[in-house]
Design an enzyme around this catalytic site. Structure first.
Site, PDB file in Angstrom:
ATOM      1  N   CYS A 193     -51.252  39.668  14.189  1.00  0.00           N
ATOM      2  CA  CYS A 193     -49.892  40.175  13.994  1.00  0.00           C
ATOM      3  C   CYS A 193     -48.928  39.040  13.724  1.00  0.00           C
ATOM      4  O   CYS A 193     -47.991  38.812  14.448  1.00  0.00           O
ATOM      5  CB  CYS A 193     -49.435  40.982  15.185  1.00  0.00           C
ATOM      6  SG  CYS A 193     -49.420  40.028  16.682  1.00  0.00           S
ATOM      7  N   GLY A 194     -49.176  38.359  12.683  1.00  0.00           N
ATOM      8  CA  GLY A 194     -48.267  37.279  12.324  1.00  0.00           C
ATOM      9  C   GLY A 194     -48.798  35.961  12.826  1.00  0.00           C
ATOM     10  O   GLY A 194     -49.698  35.892  13.649  1.00  0.00           O
TER      11      GLY A 194
ATOM     12  N   ALA B 222     -49.809  45.537  12.627  1.00  0.00           N
ATOM     13  CA  ALA B 222     -49.241  45.448  13.969  1.00  0.00           C
ATOM     14  C   ALA B 222     -47.985  46.298  14.124  1.00  0.00           C
ATOM     15  O   ALA B 222     -47.321  46.250  15.150  1.00  0.00           O
ATOM     16  CB  ALA B 222     -48.934  43.983  14.288  1.00  0.00           C
ATOM     17  N   HIS B 223     -47.660  47.088  13.103  1.00  0.00           N
ATOM     18  CA  HIS B 223     -46.415  47.866  13.176  1.00  0.00           C
ATOM     19  C   HIS B 223     -46.595  49.130  14.051  1.00  0.00           C
ATOM     20  O   HIS B 223     -47.681  49.684  14.121  1.00  0.00           O
ATOM     21  CB  HIS B 223     -45.947  48.265  11.772  1.00  0.00           C
ATOM     22  CG  HIS B 223     -45.456  47.094  10.978  1.00  0.00           C
ATOM     23  ND1 HIS B 223     -44.201  47.046  10.429  1.00  0.00           N
ATOM     24  CD2 HIS B 223     -46.059  45.915  10.653  1.00  0.00           C
ATOM     25  CE1 HIS B 223     -44.050  45.888   9.804  1.00  0.00           C
ATOM     26  NE2 HIS B 223     -45.172  45.188   9.919  1.00  0.00           N
TER      27      HIS B 223
ATOM     28  N   GLY C 116     -54.509  29.219   7.683  1.00  0.00           N
ATOM     29  CA  GLY C 116     -55.927  28.961   7.876  1.00  0.00           C
ATOM     30  C   GLY C 116     -56.635  30.103   8.584  1.00  0.00           C
ATOM     31  O   GLY C 116     -57.838  30.050   8.812  1.00  0.00           O
TER      32      GLY C 116
ATOM     33  N   HIS D 165     -55.130  33.847   8.420  1.00  0.00           N
ATOM     34  CA  HIS D 165     -54.845  35.117   7.760  1.00  0.00           C
ATOM     35  C   HIS D 165     -55.557  35.296   6.423  1.00  0.00           C
ATOM     36  O   HIS D 165     -55.776  36.412   5.971  1.00  0.00           O
ATOM     37  CB  HIS D 165     -53.343  35.291   7.558  1.00  0.00           C
ATOM     38  CG  HIS D 165     -52.645  35.783   8.775  1.00  0.00           C
ATOM     39  ND1 HIS D 165     -52.371  34.973   9.840  1.00  0.00           N
ATOM     40  CD2 HIS D 165     -52.177  37.019   9.098  1.00  0.00           C
ATOM     41  CE1 HIS D 165     -51.751  35.680  10.767  1.00  0.00           C
ATOM     42  NE2 HIS D 165     -51.626  36.924  10.349  1.00  0.00           N
TER      43      HIS D 165
ATOM     44  N   ASP E  86     -44.624  33.991   8.126  1.00  0.00           N
ATOM     45  CA  ASP E  86     -44.823  35.248   8.858  1.00  0.00           C
ATOM     46  C   ASP E  86     -44.891  34.944  10.350  1.00  0.00           C
ATOM     47  O   ASP E  86     -45.606  35.598  11.109  1.00  0.00           O
ATOM     48  CB  ASP E  86     -46.078  35.984   8.378  1.00  0.00           C
ATOM     49  CG  ASP E  86     -46.030  37.475   8.716  1.00  0.00           C
ATOM     50  OD1 ASP E  86     -44.963  37.938   9.187  1.00  0.00           O
ATOM     51  OD2 ASP E  86     -47.042  38.165   8.534  1.00  0.00           O
TER      52      ASP E  86
ATOM     53  N   ASN F 226     -53.588  40.955   3.136  1.00  0.00           N
ATOM     54  CA  ASN F 226     -53.432  41.535   4.466  1.00  0.00           C
ATOM     55  C   ASN F 226     -52.681  42.854   4.371  1.00  0.00           C
ATOM     56  O   ASN F 226     -51.675  42.959   3.669  1.00  0.00           O
ATOM     57  CB  ASN F 226     -52.666  40.576   5.381  1.00  0.00           C
ATOM     58  CG  ASN F 226     -53.455  39.299   5.644  1.00  0.00           C
ATOM     59  OD1 ASN F 226     -54.380  39.279   6.442  1.00  0.00           O
ATOM     60  ND2 ASN F 226     -53.100  38.255   4.933  1.00  0.00           N
TER      61      ASN F 226
END
Lengths: 399, 231
Positions: free
Chosen positions: A320-321, A149-150, A261, A263, A285, A229
């Site tokens: 994204c987190g 997601a960066h 649950g 990621h 995260d 990830n």
């Protein structure tokens, strides 16, 4: 259930000590855990205050080494009211049993680092909120191919090692962890230099081979950022960063796991934990959306959509987190691994303390340690109260 | 015994608020938090569970720089407390009371004592089966110190202590079985189980059993001072 200074005995409780849950009282004085036997024989003192814990469990306070924000606050984006944001999140974290954390900044532009970083100071915890251990900088020295997601345009190469890092970040005074992709030009040099400064290096957002990973570990890196990830999937001819879990390097490698649950599949969690049980570090995260209802939010300069427990880059299915706090992660980890309560709790306390080399004062309930702990229901893991430096800083009203 | 006392305390039947205790012995040079130290034992098995005032709980300090001074101090503390009202102890299979090993003077006071080889051998199981790790000296109250107590209660259980019990009650006073010294104490009670009586003569056992009920009735609800003249 309040106390600060004075000799306090918490009794009628179970405590997690030396990786075992035992029926034992916990004695605290000022901000430390006391050795009651020593106090009895040497100082000949009795407890000033005795607290009945009603048969509940006392565990070391949770330590979250990767948290991007929460309750609408985004550590990487809100540069106008940084201190207020940190205050808000650190206060809210108390309700989740988190007593220390590393505010995490994702890949951002130089201006953001210069504005935000000097304002996130290492701060002792208390009734105002959890301890700020220091900042975790995740990016921008990561691999484009694993950007997750960066934001692509801010991603950089650490060509001249730490010199490039300081050009981007400015001062590293408030920094305790830097996530870096070890295969980038200059990364090895940067890892060595960061390690010399006492800053922990985490490997992540990377396409590194196992050999590259091992070299980074030899240079001082001791963490892997959100294992599985944003890295190469496990391959039997070159297991990549995942292979570090079973690598022949002598140093203990710790790895962040988001056990929300979503990621990481429970089977993957089990593979990691069985391969390298001591290295598992639970991280939330969590993003700004944590603690908020479904809707659109920001993570860094990006838009994020929250649907139930999922947080996506808006318009995509890229995760994204997470939106789960660490207490939820402990419960999920226990459920996924079917592991002991001791292990699940230590994955959120002792293991991160070890990863940051602060396990001489945090992460355990041993004598002389900081009196940071949580009182929880051992069956539901629901938090009854949170204590920092010997003081009750949060108490659940509906317990 | 400690477990029962803790139960009574938790039930609210007794309190240790005004009780002063003296422990009878401690190893020399053993760290206080070693599981075999009596400091450790007393803290974990008793003191931490009750309301005793730490200032009133005395345990000999085997790590004192001046061991002789420590022994003198202990005797002095006992005197200041008005003497021991009740001494409770067990015995070793060789009939030792506290660390007054066979051959100890029967008028001895609190002192540093070298430990018999048998004791080291018996205790090595607590020290990783390595006899070299067993402390060779201990601080202990003397037989004379115990004899000064107003009342003495000795707990003896198990077959392995049956010979010592026989020596304690059936033969004469002998420094090789220091527990036998209590034959000359005005108020001593031996509490034992059936196993511990195996080396006694049938006659001895029957004798004590026969008078036990009557004796119990006599001393019930009678203060200690009066018990001395009701036997």
């Amino acid at each position: 259930m309040k106390s600060k200074s004075g000799l306090t005995r918490l009794h009628n409780c179970y405590i997690l000590r030396n990786s075992k849950i035992i029926k034992e009282d916990l004695w605290i004085r000022d901000d430390r855990i006391e050795d009651p036997e020593k106090v009895f024989y040497e100082e000949q003192l009795q407890a000033d205050i005795t607290v009945d814990c009603g048969g509940l469990l006392i565990a070391p306070g949770f330590i979250d080494i990767q948290i991007n924000g929460g309750w609408g606050v985004d550590f990487s984006f809100d540069s106008d009211n940084v201190e207020e944001g940190i205050r808000k999140v650190s206060k809210e974290l108390l309700t989740h049993g988190v007593t220390s954390f590393c505010p995490t900044m994702v890949t951002s532009d130089v201006e953001k680092y210069r504005k935000i970083l000097p304002l996130i100071k290492q701060t002792d915890g208390g009734p105002h909120g959890a301890t700020v251990l220091g900042v975790h900088l995740e990016g921008p020295f990561i691999n484009l191919a694993k950007k997750g997601a960066h934001m692509e345009e801010y991603i950089r190469i650490p060509e001249k090692g730490i010199q490039t890092l300081t050009e981007v970040y400015g001062s590293l005074d408030n920094v305790v962890i830097v996530t870096i992709a070890p295969e980038l030009p200059g990364a090895t040099q940067a890892i060595r230099e960061l390690t010399n400064l006492g800053i922990k290096v985490a490997l992540g957002h990377s396409t590194a081979s196992l050999a590259q990973g091992e070299e980074a570990v030899e240079c001082g890196a001791n963490l892997i950022t959100h294992l599985f990830n944003a890295m190469l999937p496990f391959h039997h001819r070159d297991p990549g960063l995942v292979g570090l879990l079973a690598s022949s390097t002598k140093r203990q490698v710790f790895y962040g796991i988001i056990s929300d649950g979503i990621h990481t599949h429970p089977a993957a969690l089990r593979i990691a934990s069985r391969t390298n049980p001591d290295g598992l570090v639970l991280v939330s995260d969590a993003v700004a959306a944590q603690g908020l209802a479904d809707g659109n939010y920001r993570i860094g300069p990006q838009l994020v959509t929250v649907e139930g427990v999922h947080a996506y880059v808006t318009g995509t299915k890229t995760l994204c987190g997470s939106t789960s706090a660490l207490d939820t992660c402990v419960a999920k980890l226990k459920q996924s691994l079917d592991c002991s309560m001791e292990y699940a709790l230590e994955a959120a306390s002792l293991h991160p303390a070890k990863a940051l080399s602060i396990d001489h004062r945090k992460g355990k309930l041993n004598y002389g340690y900081d009196a940071d702990f949580v009182i929880i229901n051992p069956d539901t893991l629901k938090i009854k109260s949170t204590w920092i430096a010997g003081e009750c800083v949060y108490k659940c009203d509906q317990f | 015994m400690y477990r029962r006392l803790i139960e009574f305390y938790k039930e609210g039947r007794i309190s240790f608020k005004y009780v002063t205790t003296f422990n009878m012995d401690e190893y020399v040079g053993l760290p206080r938090d070693h599981p075999e130290s009596y400091h450790y034992y007393m803290w974990n098995e008793f003191f931490k569970h009750v309301d005793i005032d730490p200032a009133n709980a005395h345990v000999l300090d085997g790590n004192a720089t001046d061991l002789v001074a420590e022994c003198t101090r202990f005797e002095e503390l006992i005197k200041q407390a008005g003497g021991v009202h009740l001494f409770i102890g067990g015995i070793g299979p060789d009939g030792h009371i506290a660390f007054n090993e066979p051959g100890s003077s029967l008028v001895s006071r609190t002192r540093v004592k070298t430990l018999a080889y048998d004791t080291l051998e018996a205790n090595k199981r607590f020290f990783g089966n390595d006899i070299s790790k067993v402390p060779r000296q201990a601080l202990t109250v003397g037989v004379g110190t115990v004899m000064d107590a107003k009342e003495v209660m000795i707990l003896i259980t198990g077959v392995h202590k049956s010979l010592a019990l026989a020596k304690a009650v059936e033969e004469g006073v002998n420094h090789m079985w220091t527990v036998s010294a209590f034959q000359q104490h005005p108020q001593t009670l031996f509490v034992c189980d059936e196993d511990a009586t195996l080396e006694l003569r049938v006659k001895t056992v029957k004798y004590f059993k026969a008078l036990s009920d009557e004796h119990q009735k006599m001393i019930e609800d009678v203060p200690v001072e009066e018990q001395r003249v009701i036997h």
